[in-house]
Design an enzyme around this catalytic site. Structure first.
Site, PDB file in Angstrom:
ATOM      1  N   GLU A  11      -8.010  -4.672  -1.027  1.00 32.99           N
ATOM      2  CA  GLU A  11      -8.349  -5.253  -2.360  1.00 32.99           C
ATOM      3  C   GLU A  11      -8.331  -6.591  -2.374  1.00 32.99           C
ATOM      4  OE1 GLU A  11      -9.634  -3.474  -4.648  1.00 32.99           O
ATOM      5  OE2 GLU A  11      -8.953  -1.728  -4.400  1.00 32.99           O
ATOM      6  N   HIS A  22       0.822  -1.050   0.052  1.00 35.84           N
ATOM      7  CA  HIS A  22      -0.054   0.043  -0.001  1.00 35.84           C
ATOM      8  C   HIS A  22       0.765   1.321  -0.068  1.00 35.84           C
ATOM      9  CE1 HIS A  22      -3.341   2.922   1.156  1.00 35.84           C
ATOM     10  NE2 HIS A  22      -3.962   2.027   0.495  1.00 35.84           N
TER      11      HIS A  22
HETATM   12  N1  ACO Z   1       4.066  -7.456  -5.074  1.00 36.40           N
HETATM   13  C1  ACO Z   1       5.362  -7.792  -5.310  1.00 36.40           C
HETATM   14  N2  ACO Z   1       6.395  -6.598  -5.182  1.00 36.40           N
HETATM   15  C2  ACO Z   1       5.928  -5.367  -4.608  1.00 36.40           C
HETATM   16  C3  ACO Z   1       4.435  -5.265  -4.428  1.00 36.40           C
HETATM   17  C4  ACO Z   1       3.698  -6.478  -4.392  1.00 36.40           C
HETATM   18  N3  ACO Z   1       2.655  -6.337  -4.444  1.00 36.40           N
HETATM   19  N4  ACO Z   1       4.244  -3.990  -3.885  1.00 36.40           N
HETATM   20  C5  ACO Z   1       5.442  -3.468  -3.940  1.00 36.40           C
HETATM   21  N5  ACO Z   1       6.311  -4.237  -4.256  1.00 36.40           N
HETATM   22  C6  ACO Z   1       7.972  -4.066  -4.594  1.00 36.40           C
HETATM   23  C7  ACO Z   1       8.015  -3.197  -5.645  1.00 36.40           C
HETATM   24  O1  ACO Z   1       8.107  -4.006  -6.732  1.00 36.40           O
HETATM   25  C8  ACO Z   1       9.337  -2.464  -5.151  1.00 36.40           C
HETATM   26  O2  ACO Z   1      10.423  -3.176  -5.629  1.00 36.40           O
HETATM   27  P1  ACO Z   1      11.622  -2.558  -6.146  1.00 36.40           P
HETATM   28  O3  ACO Z   1      12.061  -1.608  -5.173  1.00 36.40           O
HETATM   29  O4  ACO Z   1      12.801  -3.648  -6.315  1.00 36.40           O
HETATM   30  O5  ACO Z   1      11.459  -1.751  -7.354  1.00 36.40           O
HETATM   31  C9  ACO Z   1       9.060  -2.185  -3.737  1.00 36.40           C
HETATM   32  O6  ACO Z   1       8.316  -3.240  -3.376  1.00 36.40           O
HETATM   33  C10 ACO Z   1       8.395  -0.750  -3.400  1.00 36.40           C
HETATM   34  O7  ACO Z   1       7.280  -0.536  -4.543  1.00 36.40           O
HETATM   35  P2  ACO Z   1       6.705   0.623  -4.473  1.00 36.40           P
HETATM   36  O8  ACO Z   1       5.876   0.874  -5.882  1.00 36.40           O
HETATM   37  O9  ACO Z   1       7.502   1.887  -4.244  1.00 36.40           O
HETATM   38  O10 ACO Z   1       5.772   0.655  -3.389  1.00 36.40           O
HETATM   39  P3  ACO Z   1       4.603   1.515  -2.928  1.00 36.40           P
HETATM   40  O11 ACO Z   1       4.022   1.242  -1.643  1.00 36.40           O
HETATM   41  O12 ACO Z   1       4.647   2.998  -3.286  1.00 36.40           O
HETATM   42  O13 ACO Z   1       3.255   1.044  -3.942  1.00 36.40           O
HETATM   43  C11 ACO Z   1       1.245  -0.413  -4.347  1.00 36.40           C
HETATM   44  C12 ACO Z   1       2.186   0.677  -3.437  1.00 36.40           C
HETATM   45  C13 ACO Z   1       1.028   0.356  -5.575  1.00 36.40           C
HETATM   46  C14 ACO Z   1      -0.023  -0.547  -3.920  1.00 36.40           C
HETATM   47  C15 ACO Z   1       2.167  -1.606  -4.633  1.00 36.40           C
HETATM   48  O14 ACO Z   1       2.306  -2.151  -3.327  1.00 36.40           O
HETATM   49  C16 ACO Z   1       1.476  -2.594  -5.588  1.00 36.40           C
HETATM   50  O15 ACO Z   1       1.638  -2.439  -6.818  1.00 36.40           O
HETATM   51  N6  ACO Z   1       0.513  -3.537  -5.139  1.00 36.40           N
HETATM   52  C17 ACO Z   1      -0.253  -4.633  -6.034  1.00 36.40           C
HETATM   53  C18 ACO Z   1      -1.490  -3.737  -6.525  1.00 36.40           C
HETATM   54  C19 ACO Z   1      -2.432  -3.604  -5.425  1.00 36.40           C
HETATM   55  O16 ACO Z   1      -2.745  -4.464  -4.692  1.00 36.40           O
HETATM   56  N7  ACO Z   1      -3.038  -2.351  -5.667  1.00 36.40           N
HETATM   57  C20 ACO Z   1      -4.206  -2.063  -4.602  1.00 36.40           C
HETATM   58  C21 ACO Z   1      -3.818  -1.136  -3.618  1.00 36.40           C
HETATM   59  S1  ACO Z   1      -4.975  -0.791  -2.334  1.00 36.40           S
HETATM   60  C22 ACO Z   1      -5.581   0.592  -2.712  1.00 36.40           C
HETATM   61  O17 ACO Z   1      -5.091   1.360  -3.465  1.00 36.40           O
HETATM   62  C23 ACO Z   1      -7.176   0.760  -2.299  1.00 36.40           C
END
Ligand code: ACO
Length: 363
Positions: free
Chosen positions: A305, A245
């Site tokens: 989600e 998140h």
């Molecule tokens: N699966 C695998 N790796 C992940 C995930 C995940 N779900 N989430 C983050 N990471 C990794 C990223 O690949 C990144 O790795 P890197 O540093 O090697 O590039 C690292 O963790 C940081 O990722 P960010 O995108 O900076 O994390 P952020 O906290 O900003 O992103 C987000 C949050 C967009 C929700 C992300 O966790 C994600 O894409 N999750 C999957 C999609 C999802 O479930 N969306 C619904 C969110 S709930 C809502 O919006 C109501």
């Protein structure tokens, strides 16, 4: 002046309605934490809490008032549904909501809060060629939504949906709520603000992307396959849907409430099978385990989600109507924020920096 694309660090409103504490993993609604509300109250109580001070007079019996509002909306929209059968259900909802009268009074607020529930049910019944089911004024809102959709409204499903609606009622200055406040700040009415908010909710970056979690469950197929499928997905650089998140750095408190709601459906004969819930649990456990090893420095937890998808699917809601069900809960936040903005705020009118060409000087 620096441009803040996405407005992440801009505080654009003061609100007494909700607060998201991403570091502590807390969601506070009108001074109460979400977990306390969910354990002790029904959605109608949260509607009353959110509307207190925003509209007057506030109905003494919110269940009856919402029941009357559902009946009024049904009378207004039922006849138009056949025209909209071919549209995506979210677009049909937007069109039907636009038919409701605008205003700032209590009746308008309650009609709008009832509208996504009634309109979605009417649209779903119409497109599947089944007779419409009118609302029952005396019923609780969540139970009546299921009833109007022709789904099981037994205690387990009704309580589970009630918890879901409560969980998504409000969440700080998210995109749809901000849209509602912008429109309200111009002096337009509550219906205008709520329709703008619904349009913002539709997008896949906000309310329109719960499907990928179910795609993942479909891809995994069986609990035994979970660890292998997840390792393979992470190995290919994929993100696991329903985990991580942007704001919460610890567990998303909404995921916990929804996890409890999903448990209410276990062994409930009236809804989808335990098999699917067992698959979801196996996938969650395997994903958390794999993510802890994959990103040891970053806490990637289950987000709202994951259990939204699991819960709504178990209730029998079609995938393309998930965003509409999100709107059924979030509409209370939109209406309350629109009133708060109109009562206490100022016209929202930020500035932009011009990057186009300048006119040539006359020689
Ligand atoms: N699966 C695998 N790796 C992940 C995930 C995940 N779900 N989430 C983050 N990471 C990794 C990223 O690949 C990144 O790795 P890197 O540093 O090697 O590039 C690292 O963790 C940081 O990722 P960010 O995108 O900076 O994390 P952020 O906290 O900003 O992103 C987000 C949050 C967009 C929700 C992300 O966790 C994600 O894409 N999750 C999957 C999609 C999802 O479930 N969306 C619904 C969110 S709930 C809502 O919006 C109501």
């Amino acid at each position: 002046m620096d441009v803040e694309n996405g407005l992440e660090n801009v505080v654009a409103a003061e609100t007494a309605l909700s607060h998201v504490d991403g570091a502590a993993g807390k969601l506070i609604i009108c001074g109460r934490s979400l977990d306390t509300l969910a354990a002790n109250h029904a959605y109608e109580d949260v509607v009353a809490l959110m509307l207190t001070g925003q509209v007057a007079p506030l109905p003494e019996d919110m269940t009856a008032a919402l029941g009357r509002a559902r009946a009024e909306v049904y009378e207004s929209v039922a006849g138009f549904a056949p025209e909209l059968g071919a549209m995506p259900v979210i677009d049909g909802l937007r069109t039907l909501m636009a038919m409701l009268p605008d205003g700032d009074d209590t009746e308008t607020a309650l009609r709008l809060i009832a509208a996504p529930a009634v309109c979605t049910a009417v649209l779903l019944r119409t497109r599947s060629g089944r007779a419409l089911i009118p609302p029952r004024r005396e019923a609780r809102h969540a139970a009546d939504i299921l009833h109007m959709c022709g789904l099981s409204d037994a205690d387990g499903p009704a309580t589970a949906l009630d918890r879901y609606l409560m969980t998504v009622t409000d969440h700080g200055l998210n995109a749809s709520t901000f849209a509602a406040r912008v429109v309200a700040s111009t002096g337009a009415g509550l219906a205008s603000a709520a329709i703008a908010a619904l349009c913002a909710l539709k997008g896949p970056l906000h309310g329109g992307a719960p499907g990928p979690v179910l795609d993942m469950l479909d891809g995994v197929g069986t609990p035994e396959n979970a660890a292998r499928w997840i390792a393979d997905a992470l190995g290919r650089g994929k993100r696991l849907m329903g985990f991580g998140h942007r704001v919460y750095r610890v567990r998303d408190p909404r995921a916990d409430v929804l996890r409890g709601a999903v448990q209410l459906l276990r062994n409930d004969d009236s809804v989808a099978t335990n098999e699917r819930l067992a698959l979801a649990e196996a996938v969650e456990a395997a994903a958390l385990d794999a993510l802890a090893r994959h990103k040891p420095d970053r806490k990637l937890e289950t987000n709202v989600e994951f259990y939204t998808a699991t819960l709504l699917e178990a209730l029998g809601v079609p995938r393309d109507a998930f965003t509409c069900v999100f709107a059924m809960g979030r509409v209370t936040g939109w209406v309350a924020h629109a009133r708060e903005q109109a009562r206490t705020g100022r016209l929202i009118r930020p500035q932009s920096r011009y990057t186009g060409p300048m006119p040539e000087r006359a020689a």
